[in-house]
Design a protein around this motif. Structure first.
Motif, PDB file in Angstrom:
ATOM      1  N   GLY A   1       0.762  -1.185  -0.091  1.00 46.07           N
ATOM      2  CA  GLY A   1      -0.173  -0.156  -0.048  1.00 46.07           C
ATOM      3  C   GLY A   1       0.739   1.357   0.126  1.00 46.07           C
ATOM      4  N   ILE A   2       1.831   1.192   0.685  1.00 45.57           N
ATOM      5  CA  ILE A   2       2.775   2.518   0.889  1.00 45.57           C
ATOM      6  C   ILE A   2       3.689   2.616  -0.573  1.00 45.57           C
TER       7      ILE A   2
ATOM      8  N   THR B   1       1.119   4.011  -3.150  1.00 41.76           N
ATOM      9  CA  THR B   1       0.189   5.093  -2.691  1.00 41.76           C
ATOM     10  C   THR B   1       0.587   6.342  -3.740  1.00 41.76           C
ATOM     11  N   THR B   2      -0.320   7.035  -3.981  1.00 43.20           N
ATOM     12  CA  THR B   2      -0.273   8.051  -4.759  1.00 43.20           C
ATOM     13  C   THR B   2       0.249   9.213  -3.642  1.00 43.20           C
TER      14      THR B   2
ATOM     15  N   ARG C   1      -4.873   3.556  -2.420  1.00 45.15           N
ATOM     16  CA  ARG C   1      -5.113   4.711  -1.545  1.00 45.15           C
ATOM     17  C   ARG C   1      -4.295   4.750  -0.525  1.00 45.15           C
ATOM     18  N   SER C   2      -4.093   6.024  -0.196  1.00 42.15           N
ATOM     19  CA  SER C   2      -3.097   6.443   1.064  1.00 42.15           C
ATOM     20  C   SER C   2      -3.626   5.456   2.173  1.00 42.15           C
ATOM     21  N   PRO C   3      -2.512   4.911   2.830  1.00 44.08           N
ATOM     22  CA  PRO C   3      -2.927   4.341   4.200  1.00 44.08           C
ATOM     23  C   PRO C   3      -3.482   5.337   5.311  1.00 44.08           C
TER      24      PRO C   3
END
Length: 146
Positions: free
Chosen positions: A52-53, A56-57, A141-143
């Motif tokens: 996820g990291i 991430t955008t 998505r950003s965490p």
């Protein structure tokens, strides 16, 4: 390691397992370490928190220009640095101390060659992983977003 510290590879690595430095034993053990650590890297980088990291955008100019592949290579760099900081600098001295003083003489301390070798291992690992594994092209998505 073979180019910079052949004695460590030939004699000291087998010694930490109580093996005789015969033939390619040290090389084989060190390759086995690399394979195991590569599997650990693959496992970690594909888990949702780290993936996820990596995917991430971000809104930072410099990081927004990097793709997932570049970030996986950077993760490999960090992994190689962590391997060097944890295994040779923390775990190995404790292990050698348990084996006795004779084995301790064969290992260099915090050698620059060791640092460079582990970081190079991590970068190559990240490159190979990024080139061969489909991480998807959709950013996560950003965490920190809900």
């Amino acid at each position: 390691m073979w180019a910079f510290e052949p004695d460590v590879l030939a004699a000291a690595i087998p010694a930490i397992y109580g093996l005789e430095p015969v033939g390619v034993v040290g090389w084989t053990v060190h390759i086995a370490h690399g394979v195991a650590l590569g599997i650990v890297f693959g496992f970690l980088v594909t888990r949702q928190p780290i993936l996820g990291i990596v995917k991430t955008t971000v809104e930072t100019d410099v990081l927004s220009r990097t793709g997932v592949m570049s970030r996986v290579v950077a993760a490999g760099f960090v992994f190689g640095l962590a391997i060097w900081a944890i295994l040779p600098l923390i775990v190995l001295p404790v292990w050698i101390e348990a084996l006795g003083a004779q084995a301790a003489e064969d290992f260099p301390g915090a050698a620059v060659e060791s640092l460079l070798g582990h970081v190079l291992f991590g970068i190559v690992l990240g490159l190979v992983f990024a080139a061969t594994i489909d991480l998807g092209d959709r950013p996560a998505r950003s965490p920190f977003e809900e």
